[in-house]
Design an enzyme around this catalytic site. Structure first.
Site, PDB file in Angstrom:
ATOM      1  N   HIS A 312      45.433  36.691  45.876  1.00 42.46           N
ATOM      2  CA  HIS A 312      46.436  37.588  46.443  1.00 42.46           C
ATOM      3  C   HIS A 312      47.313  36.803  47.398  1.00 42.46           C
ATOM      4  O   HIS A 312      46.830  35.892  48.066  1.00 42.46           O
ATOM      5  CB  HIS A 312      45.761  38.746  47.190  1.00 42.46           C
ATOM      6  CG  HIS A 312      46.680  39.885  47.425  1.00 42.46           C
ATOM      7  ND1 HIS A 312      47.505  39.954  48.514  1.00 42.46           N
ATOM      8  CD2 HIS A 312      46.926  40.991  46.684  1.00 42.46           C
ATOM      9  CE1 HIS A 312      48.221  41.055  48.446  1.00 42.46           C
ATOM     10  NE2 HIS A 312      47.901  41.703  47.353  1.00 42.46           N
ATOM     11  N   ASP A 370      42.729  45.045  41.352  1.00 44.71           N
ATOM     12  CA  ASP A 370      42.821  45.205  39.900  1.00 44.71           C
ATOM     13  C   ASP A 370      41.585  44.729  39.152  1.00 44.71           C
ATOM     14  O   ASP A 370      41.446  44.996  37.959  1.00 44.71           O
ATOM     15  CB  ASP A 370      44.048  44.448  39.364  1.00 44.71           C
ATOM     16  CG  ASP A 370      45.321  45.122  39.800  1.00 44.71           C
ATOM     17  OD1 ASP A 370      45.347  46.355  39.774  1.00 44.71           O
ATOM     18  OD2 ASP A 370      46.277  44.429  40.169  1.00 44.71           O
TER      19      ASP A 370
HETATM   20  N1  CMC Z   1      43.326  32.161  38.933  1.00 41.12           N
HETATM   21  C1  CMC Z   1      43.326  30.808  39.096  1.00 41.12           C
HETATM   22  N2  CMC Z   1      43.994  30.159  40.063  1.00 41.12           N
HETATM   23  C2  CMC Z   1      44.691  30.909  40.935  1.00 41.12           C
HETATM   24  C3  CMC Z   1      44.742  32.312  40.852  1.00 41.12           C
HETATM   25  C4  CMC Z   1      44.021  32.938  39.811  1.00 41.12           C
HETATM   26  N3  CMC Z   1      44.018  34.262  39.676  1.00 41.12           N
HETATM   27  N4  CMC Z   1      45.515  32.792  41.839  1.00 41.12           N
HETATM   28  C5  CMC Z   1      45.956  31.718  42.531  1.00 41.12           C
HETATM   29  N5  CMC Z   1      45.442  30.583  41.979  1.00 41.12           N
HETATM   30  C6  CMC Z   1      45.637  29.194  42.465  1.00 41.12           C
HETATM   31  C7  CMC Z   1      47.039  28.707  42.186  1.00 41.12           C
HETATM   32  O1  CMC Z   1      47.113  28.067  40.911  1.00 41.12           O
HETATM   33  C8  CMC Z   1      47.234  27.735  43.333  1.00 41.12           C
HETATM   34  O2  CMC Z   1      46.512  26.570  43.053  1.00 41.12           O
HETATM   35  P1  CMC Z   1      47.071  25.110  43.555  1.00 41.12           P
HETATM   36  O3  CMC Z   1      47.106  25.192  45.053  1.00 41.12           O
HETATM   37  O4  CMC Z   1      46.091  24.137  43.020  1.00 41.12           O
HETATM   38  O5  CMC Z   1      48.449  24.972  42.956  1.00 41.12           O
HETATM   39  C9  CMC Z   1      46.523  28.418  44.509  1.00 41.12           C
HETATM   40  O6  CMC Z   1      45.511  29.233  43.894  1.00 41.12           O
HETATM   41  C10 CMC Z   1      47.434  29.267  45.381  1.00 41.12           C
HETATM   42  O7  CMC Z   1      48.014  30.261  44.557  1.00 41.12           O
HETATM   43  P2  CMC Z   1      49.536  30.709  44.590  1.00 41.12           P
HETATM   44  O8  CMC Z   1      50.048  30.786  43.184  1.00 41.12           O
HETATM   45  O9  CMC Z   1      50.304  29.899  45.570  1.00 41.12           O
HETATM   46  O10 CMC Z   1      49.378  32.150  45.178  1.00 41.12           O
HETATM   47  P3  CMC Z   1      50.483  33.256  45.224  1.00 41.12           P
HETATM   48  O11 CMC Z   1      50.384  33.903  46.550  1.00 41.12           O
HETATM   49  O12 CMC Z   1      51.838  32.721  44.864  1.00 41.12           O
HETATM   50  O13 CMC Z   1      50.048  34.255  44.046  1.00 41.12           O
HETATM   51  C11 CMC Z   1      49.018  36.031  42.880  1.00 41.12           C
HETATM   52  C12 CMC Z   1      49.337  35.412  44.250  1.00 41.12           C
HETATM   53  C13 CMC Z   1      48.410  37.405  43.083  1.00 41.12           C
HETATM   54  C14 CMC Z   1      50.325  36.198  42.082  1.00 41.12           C
HETATM   55  C15 CMC Z   1      48.042  35.087  42.127  1.00 41.12           C
HETATM   56  O14 CMC Z   1      46.838  34.966  42.866  1.00 41.12           O
HETATM   57  C16 CMC Z   1      47.739  35.582  40.722  1.00 41.12           C
HETATM   58  O15 CMC Z   1      48.522  35.323  39.806  1.00 41.12           O
HETATM   59  N6  CMC Z   1      46.597  36.312  40.514  1.00 41.12           N
HETATM   60  C17 CMC Z   1      46.272  36.857  39.222  1.00 41.12           C
HETATM   61  C18 CMC Z   1      47.075  38.106  38.972  1.00 41.12           C
HETATM   62  C19 CMC Z   1      46.555  39.287  39.773  1.00 41.12           C
HETATM   63  O16 CMC Z   1      45.367  39.568  39.804  1.00 41.12           O
HETATM   64  N7  CMC Z   1      47.508  40.024  40.400  1.00 41.12           N
HETATM   65  C20 CMC Z   1      47.201  41.240  41.136  1.00 41.12           C
HETATM   66  C21 CMC Z   1      47.501  41.117  42.585  1.00 41.12           C
HETATM   67  S1  CMC Z   1      46.767  42.475  43.519  1.00 41.12           S
HETATM   68  C22 CMC Z   1      47.559  43.897  42.953  1.00 41.12           C
HETATM   69  C23 CMC Z   1      48.949  43.994  43.395  1.00 41.12           C
HETATM   70  O17 CMC Z   1      49.171  44.172  44.602  1.00 41.12           O
HETATM   71  O18 CMC Z   1      49.829  43.907  42.536  1.00 41.12           O
END
Ligand code: CMC
Length: 436
Positions: A312, A370
């Site tokens: 998140h 989720d």
């Molecule tokens: N699986 C694997 N790696 C992950 C995941 C994941 N679900 N989420 C983040 N990471 C990794 C990401 O690749 C990055 O790694 P590195 O530092 O090596 O590049 C690190 O963790 C930091 O992640 P980020 O992409 O900078 O995080 P963000 O804040 O931009 O993204 C997110 C947040 C929710 C979009 C992401 O965690 C994600 O895509 N999760 C899966 C989708 C999901 O479950 N979404 C629902 C969110 S809660 C409901 C809502 O409010 O919508």
């Protein structure tokens, strides 16, 4: 009226020059203070750079507070755990919209008001006929909720508080009807009209599941579970869809069109579409023995595979909604008499393995709301394609409360971020014969 307090000053100096600016540090009630950069460009001629707005407070808000490190979520100051246990969705709607818990009389009046608006204009029914049978219900939601703007546009003055309130009532009341009809349309079943003698959650379930040919009694277990799901998804401060609603609203656009924009943003798998993606992921994994290979794939940067329902932007700890959802998942399955749910067992094993894996620990990736919501919805007989639609039904109150707050904020201006341009510098047009 702004409630921001001056908590000090921050001085920014551009190294190697004598240019510096002193900017106010503004504090709210909870959470870190923010540097007020509104005069930064004027004083220093520079912008701030924050793609994804991870460090930027885009507005002042009194609605929802998240402490991502502690795993805390408050609606108008009330912890989500207490609201999930003691309140119901309509009361939560009142709280989010007006800022205080209602008296018994205020709540009865609000319930009547919401109930009164549950039907949609008969002409709106015809919009459904324009969609293919196999259209995704979120596509139908974007279209039909946006179409409400055509029914309530000319006579809607967003500067009139009463008209804003009526628009909010209409949205809270009509979105479940539209959502249920999007589902019925995909099944080829007749639309079921709202029943004003039922609770908000029961009426929604009735419109989703009833058919005219026989009586459908809403199970109290399902009613309670649906109400809980709606409460947990009702608002979540400045997430992508809410920011979309605010950005659209900042132009003075019709509120129904703004909510349709929010629905579009919610649909993405990184946001509300994740609940649907979690179920797909679980069924693709298929068996606990395949989890290690799947986890390795997630950790491989070239695979682009994510552990859906994990991670998140704000929570770097357990999402408090996920905790409640997990407990409720067990309770709902028990009450429904489901003693063995392979998907739940798979999800729990996946969670256990991920929470002990260095990749997820070091990145502070925990289950989000989720991860378990899809399993409950599936057990309730809701098809996967409707999961994000249910999120949209719940989030409508958050969106409209945030939209109202925006319109009522005297400091609000059109949302218009800047950029750091890295394209070609100015150059002259080259005639086609001279290009080579
Ligand atoms: N699986 C694997 N790696 C992950 C995941 C994941 N679900 N989420 C983040 N990471 C990794 C990401 O690749 C990055 O790694 P590195 O530092 O090596 O590049 C690190 O963790 C930091 O992640 P980020 O992409 O900078 O995080 P963000 O804040 O931009 O993204 C997110 C947040 C929710 C979009 C992401 O965690 C994600 O895509 N999760 C899966 C989708 C999901 O479950 N979404 C629902 C969110 S809660 C409901 C809502 O409010 O919508």
């Amino acid at each position: 009226m702004s409630s921001l307090k001056r908590a000090g000053d921050v001085t920014i100096t551009i190294e190697g020059t004598n240019r510096s600016a002193t900017l106010p540090l503004l504090a709210g009630t909870l959470g870190p203070p923010a540097v007020d950069i509104r005069k930064l460009y004027q004083e220093l001629g520079v912008f701030t750079f924050d793609p994804g707005y991870g460090e930027t407070a885009s507005c002042e808000s009194k609605i929802t507070y998240i402490d991502g490190d502690a795993g805390v979520l408050l609606y108008r100051g009330y912890p989500i755990e207490q609201l999930a246990e003691k309140s119901d969705f309509v009361e939560v709607c009142y709280l989010l919209m007006y800022g205080e818990l209602p008296t018994a009389e205020q709540l009865a009046h609000f319930r009547r008001g919401v109930t009164y608006h549950t039907m949609v204009h008969e002409q709106l029914r015809r919009f459904f006929d324009g969609f293919r049978r196999d259209a995704h219900p979120m596509a139908v939601m974007c279209g039909v909720v946006g179409a409400l703007a055509a029914f309530y546009h000319d006579n809607l003055d967003i500067n009139d508080p009463r008209q804003r309130e009526i628009a909010a009532y209409r949205l809270i009341a009509k979105v479940p009807t539209i959502a249920a009809w999007a589902y019925k349309y995909s099944l080829g079943q007749p639309f079921i009209y709202p029943r004003n003698d039922l609770s908000y959650a029961a009426n929604f379930l009735h419109m989703l599941n009833a058919v005219p040919a026989e009586e459908y009694k809403v199970s109290p277990t399902l009613e309670k579970a649906m109400d809980l799901i709606l409460i947990l998804h009702a608002d979540h401060e400045q997430n992508a869809s809410t920011s979309t609603v605010r950005l659209a609203g900042s132009t003075g656009a019709n509120p129904f069109a703004c909510i349709a924009a929010g629905i579009a943003a919610l649909w993405g798998p990184a946001h509300g579409g994740a609940n649907e993606a979690v179920l797909k992921m679980l069924s693709d994994i298929g068996h606990p023995k395949n989890i290690p290979a799947f986890i390795n794939e997630v950790k491989d940067k070239n695979s682009h595979t994510k552990l859906m329902g994990f991670g998140h932007r704000v929570y770097k700890n357990f999402d408090p909604r996920a905790k409640i959802m997990k407990e409720s998942c067990h309770a709902v399955l028990k009450e429904l008499g489901v003693t063995h749910e392979p998907l739940l067992e798979l999800a729990m094993e996946l969670e256990r393995i991920a929470l002990t894996d260095e990749y997820f620990i070091s990145r502070k990736l925990y289950p989000n709301v989720d991860f378990y919501s899809g399993i409950i919805l599936k057990a309730m007989g809701i098809p996967t394609s409707m999961f994000t639609v249910i999120f949209a039904v719940a989030r409508t109150i958050g969106w409209i409360s945030q939209w109202k707050e925006l319109i009522e904020d005297p400091s609000q201006r059109i949302g218009r971020p800047r950029q750091v341009y890295t394209g070609p510098p100015r150059r002259d047009y080259v005639p086609i014969e001279a290009r080579g």
